[in-house]
Design an enzyme around this catalytic site. Structure first.
Site, PDB file in Angstrom:
ATOM      1  N   ASN A  23     -19.526  12.262  29.693  1.00 12.74           N
ATOM      2  CA  ASN A  23     -18.798  12.509  28.446  1.00 12.74           C
ATOM      3  C   ASN A  23     -17.306  12.221  28.544  1.00 12.74           C
ATOM      4  O   ASN A  23     -16.583  12.306  27.547  1.00 12.74           O
ATOM      5  CB  ASN A  23     -19.064  13.932  27.940  1.00 12.74           C
ATOM      6  N   ARG A  99     -24.839   8.685  19.924  1.00 15.15           N
ATOM      7  CA  ARG A  99     -23.861   9.133  18.933  1.00 15.15           C
ATOM      8  C   ARG A  99     -22.435   8.830  19.344  1.00 15.15           C
ATOM      9  O   ARG A  99     -21.562   8.675  18.490  1.00 15.15           O
ATOM     10  CB  ARG A  99     -24.003  10.626  18.679  1.00 15.15           C
ATOM     11  N   PRO A 129     -23.125  16.375  11.706  1.00 18.11           N
ATOM     12  CA  PRO A 129     -22.425  15.501  10.762  1.00 18.11           C
ATOM     13  C   PRO A 129     -21.144  14.892  11.364  1.00 18.11           C
ATOM     14  O   PRO A 129     -20.740  15.283  12.456  1.00 18.11           O
ATOM     15  CB  PRO A 129     -22.079  16.436   9.600  1.00 18.11           C
ATOM     16  N   LEU A 132     -15.742  15.605   9.985  1.00 20.53           N
ATOM     17  CA  LEU A 132     -14.405  15.859  10.552  1.00 20.53           C
ATOM     18  C   LEU A 132     -13.764  14.567  11.051  1.00 20.53           C
ATOM     19  O   LEU A 132     -12.547  14.387  10.943  1.00 20.53           O
ATOM     20  CB  LEU A 132     -14.463  16.868  11.711  1.00 20.53           C
ATOM     21  N   ILE A 335     -22.837  26.520  19.112  1.00 18.51           N
ATOM     22  CA  ILE A 335     -22.312  25.172  18.824  1.00 18.51           C
ATOM     23  C   ILE A 335     -23.311  24.328  18.023  1.00 18.51           C
ATOM     24  O   ILE A 335     -22.952  23.705  17.023  1.00 18.51           O
ATOM     25  CB  ILE A 335     -21.939  24.416  20.130  1.00 18.51           C
ATOM     26  N   ARG A 405     -30.259   9.256  30.603  1.00 14.27           N
ATOM     27  CA  ARG A 405     -29.075   8.999  29.779  1.00 14.27           C
ATOM     28  C   ARG A 405     -27.846   9.660  30.367  1.00 14.27           C
ATOM     29  O   ARG A 405     -26.737   9.189  30.160  1.00 14.27           O
ATOM     30  CB  ARG A 405     -29.292   9.553  28.363  1.00 14.27           C
TER      31      ARG A 405
HETATM   32  C1  EPZ Z   1     -19.755  16.344  22.497  1.00 13.09           C
HETATM   33  O1  EPZ Z   1     -20.504  16.025  21.338  1.00 13.09           O
HETATM   34  C2  EPZ Z   1     -20.625  15.982  23.679  1.00 13.09           C
HETATM   35  N1  EPZ Z   1     -20.903  14.546  23.635  1.00 13.09           N
HETATM   36  C3  EPZ Z   1     -21.898  16.811  23.638  1.00 13.09           C
HETATM   37  O2  EPZ Z   1     -22.673  16.500  24.790  1.00 13.09           O
HETATM   38  C4  EPZ Z   1     -21.519  18.295  23.666  1.00 13.09           C
HETATM   39  O3  EPZ Z   1     -22.690  19.078  23.546  1.00 13.09           O
HETATM   40  C5  EPZ Z   1     -20.575  18.620  22.509  1.00 13.09           C
HETATM   41  O4  EPZ Z   1     -19.422  17.731  22.555  1.00 13.09           O
HETATM   42  C6  EPZ Z   1     -20.066  20.045  22.507  1.00 13.09           C
HETATM   43  O5  EPZ Z   1     -19.424  20.300  23.717  1.00 13.09           O
HETATM   44  C7  EPZ Z   1     -20.006  13.679  24.125  1.00 13.09           C
HETATM   45  O6  EPZ Z   1     -18.938  14.046  24.582  1.00 13.09           O
HETATM   46  C8  EPZ Z   1     -20.364  12.233  24.105  1.00 13.09           C
HETATM   47  P1  EPZ Z   1     -18.705  18.262  18.609  1.00 13.09           P
HETATM   48  P2  EPZ Z   1     -19.790  15.964  19.897  1.00 13.09           P
HETATM   49  O7  EPZ Z   1     -18.139  17.295  17.612  1.00 13.09           O
HETATM   50  O8  EPZ Z   1     -18.423  15.426  20.067  1.00 13.09           O
HETATM   51  C9  EPZ Z   1     -20.190  19.995  14.381  1.00 13.09           C
HETATM   52  C10 EPZ Z   1     -24.620  15.926  25.975  1.00 13.09           C
HETATM   53  O9  EPZ Z   1     -25.736  16.460  26.208  1.00 13.09           O
HETATM   54  N2  EPZ Z   1     -19.489  18.844  13.751  1.00 13.09           N
HETATM   55  O10 EPZ Z   1     -17.769  19.042  19.447  1.00 13.09           O
HETATM   56  O11 EPZ Z   1     -20.722  15.271  18.986  1.00 13.09           O
HETATM   57  C11 EPZ Z   1     -21.379  19.567  15.224  1.00 13.09           C
HETATM   58  O12 EPZ Z   1     -22.535  19.338  14.416  1.00 13.09           O
HETATM   59  C12 EPZ Z   1     -24.004  15.993  24.592  1.00 13.09           C
HETATM   60  O13 EPZ Z   1     -23.977  15.286  26.822  1.00 13.09           O
HETATM   61  C13 EPZ Z   1     -19.406  18.790  12.370  1.00 13.09           C
HETATM   62  O14 EPZ Z   1     -19.919  19.652  11.644  1.00 13.09           O
HETATM   63  O15 EPZ Z   1     -19.753  17.507  19.551  1.00 13.09           O
HETATM   64  C14 EPZ Z   1     -21.508  20.715  16.178  1.00 13.09           C
HETATM   65  O16 EPZ Z   1     -22.209  21.756  15.546  1.00 13.09           O
HETATM   66  C15 EPZ Z   1     -24.878  16.612  23.568  1.00 13.09           C
HETATM   67  N3  EPZ Z   1     -18.730  17.733  11.811  1.00 13.09           N
HETATM   68  C16 EPZ Z   1     -20.050  21.141  16.410  1.00 13.09           C
HETATM   69  O17 EPZ Z   1     -19.315  20.588  15.313  1.00 13.09           O
HETATM   70  C17 EPZ Z   1     -18.138  16.771  12.575  1.00 13.09           C
HETATM   71  O18 EPZ Z   1     -17.548  15.826  11.997  1.00 13.09           O
HETATM   72  C18 EPZ Z   1     -19.404  20.624  17.702  1.00 13.09           C
HETATM   73  O19 EPZ Z   1     -19.673  19.247  17.846  1.00 13.09           O
HETATM   74  C19 EPZ Z   1     -18.214  16.856  13.978  1.00 13.09           C
HETATM   75  C20 EPZ Z   1     -18.893  17.911  14.541  1.00 13.09           C
END
Ligand code: EPZ
Length: 426
Positions: A23, A99, A129, A132, A335, A405
């Site tokens: 990540n 993603r 989604p 943000l 989360i 992955r």
């Molecule tokens: C990153 O995902 C990681 N992926 C994820 O790792 C990790 O679980 C996650 O951060 C939380 O730590 C990478 O870094 C590539 P978020 P990301 O935006 O950036 C909501 C793994 O197994 N949200 O921090 O997609 C979202 O749905 C993966 O390696 C919105 O609602 O996570 C979630 O509930 C899985 N709108 C929360 O925020 C948005 O526009 C946090 O997601 C963006 C996010």
């Protein structure tokens, strides 16, 4: 499709080299879009997602070359050169598979003022989604339209600095905004920014490329835009999720292992729980020493949170461990709304877990039993491997492409310290 077979009961003893973080590597690779000069990344893990990302970037005209790792965990060196951006569309087929592809939006807009990126759609762990990310781009002066499943974005006069207040913490939206703002005119302030070590790593690499960034690692990041970025060399941060997963492998299987090339501060939210369970954890000059001997771990209560809280990416592995603990544990997942897919699989191995909304109540059992199970997502897959290490008999894990992955040769690293684990090729 490959499967993994684990025969439980073996203690783990020896050393496990920790790889570079998936990540961190993915956004760092995307950062190459921001400069016409080469970005040289070392310690890049050999993972399916890294190969996907290289393919996506090549489609934009990035020249990608890499030298493979010489030893396990040392990582590859990638040279990424985006002398000219020749295309600006990220197709549905690749974004839906990975993603992190959505992170190209900000850098493409910053570099060439236009991008068309597929909406990723849902995912096994939640709706996820991208609102943000889009709001952040709009705050930097980007015009956005959604059509036919794609985000069509333009910034005809280039990006301009803005004030972005994230309503809640998002790793990806912070990364997208941070990368875009490096080339925007004027100052950008990100409030309620994510503080994950991978964001700090990205920020350090951007700084080495000439970006002007303050506040990395805090919830307010201030970026002073510059006209262009130059080339840089940057080693990828150690993988804290791999570190935590192997730490819990020792906790569940028993034994004495040194995790090398990592840093205990990266799993600061896990260590107190391991200690409370009775596992010995000590920093060494090469990484982290783990030891558990005989007795059953003790139940603990845990809630996932953005960094520096307990990471959601370690929740499934912790659940496997607590499934064998003495007493009842509560795990609250805050989360992602659907990240308990491993529960029915662990139950097939004899775990006693009840899910009530965002809380899983784990009644520890004396012993898990091997069974055929199915990996549902990346981190869930590793939790099934951990459960297999402690289970009586044989566990066969299906759909291990999820594991590939994000974990570099997990079965090789575990078998090198004595686990009875092998990949069954199909
Ligand atoms: C990153 O995902 C990681 N992926 C994820 O790792 C990790 O679980 C996650 O951060 C939380 O730590 C990478 O870094 C590539 P978020 P990301 O935006 O950036 C909501 C793994 O197994 N949200 O921090 O997609 C979202 O749905 C993966 O390696 C919105 O609602 O996570 C979630 O509930 C899985 N709108 C929360 O925020 C948005 O526009 C946090 O997601 C963006 C996010």
């Amino acid at each position: 499709m490959d499967r993994i077979r684990v025969r439980g009961g073996a203690r783990l003893d020896g050393e496990i080299p920790i790889s570079g973080a998936k990540n961190a590597a993915l956004p760092l690779m995307v950062a190459s879009l921001l400069s016409a000069e080469p970005l040289v990344l070392s310690r890049v893990p050999d993972l399916a997602d890294v190969a996907f990302m290289a393919q996506l970037l090549a489609a934009f005209g990035v020249h990608v070359a890499h030298e493979p790792a010489t030893t396990l965990g040392a990582g590859a060196t990638y040279v990424l050169k985006a002398r000219e951006i020749t295309a600006t569309t990220a197709e549905y087929d690749i974004v839906r598979k990975m993603r992190a592809s959505f992170l190209v939006l900000g850098p493409l807009l910053a570099r060439v003022g236009v991008a068309k990126v597929s909406l990723p759609g849902g995912c096994a762990i939640g709706a996820r989604p991208v609102d943000l990310h889009l709001k952040a781009m709009q705050a930097l002066g980007v015009h956005i339209e959604l059509a036919e499943g794609y985000v069509q974005a333009r910034a005809d006069d280039g990006l301009k600095g803005g004030h972005i207040v994230f309503p809640f913490v998002s790793v990806g939206a912070t990364e997208n905004a941070l990368m875009a703002a490096t080339l925007a005119r004027g100052t950008t302030i990100l409030d309620n920014a994510a503080r994950e070590p991978e964001i700090v790593d990205l920020g350090r690499c951007l700084t080495a490329m000439g970006a002007r960034i303050e506040g990395l690692g805090s919830s307010r990041i201030v970026i002073e835009g510059v006209p262009r970025l130059h080339g840089a060399r940057h080693p990828v941060l150690p993988d804290r999720i791999e570190t935590g997963t192997f730490a819990m492998a020792v906790a569940i299987a028993g034994g004495t292992v040194e995790l090398t090339g990592t840093d205990g501060t990266l799993i600061g939210a896990l260590i107190p729980h391991l200690t409370a369970m009775g596992v010995e954890v000590m920093p060494t000059n090469r990484g982290l020493h783990l030891h558990r001997n005989g007795f059953r771990p003790v139940a603990v209560d845990v809630e996932t949170e953005p960094f520096p809280g307990f990471p959601t990416d370690l929740q499934a592995q912790l659940m496997a461990l607590l499934a064998t603990a003495q007493g009842t544990s509560h795990i609250r997942e805050t989360i992602f709304e659907n990240r308990f897919m491993h529960v029915p699989e662990l139950a097939r191995m004899g775990a006693d877990i009840r899910v009530d909304g965002e809380v899983a109540v784990v009644h520890g059992v004396e012993r898990l039993k091997g069974a055929p199970v199915m990996a549902t997502d990346l981190r869930a897959s590793s939790s099934l491997v951990l459960a297999g290490l402690a289970a009586e008999g044989e566990t066969i894990i299906n759909r291990v492409y999820h594991l590939d992955r994000g974990f570099e040769r997990l079965e090789d690293k575990l078998s090198a310290v004595g686990a009875n684990i092998e990949r069954l090729k199909e």
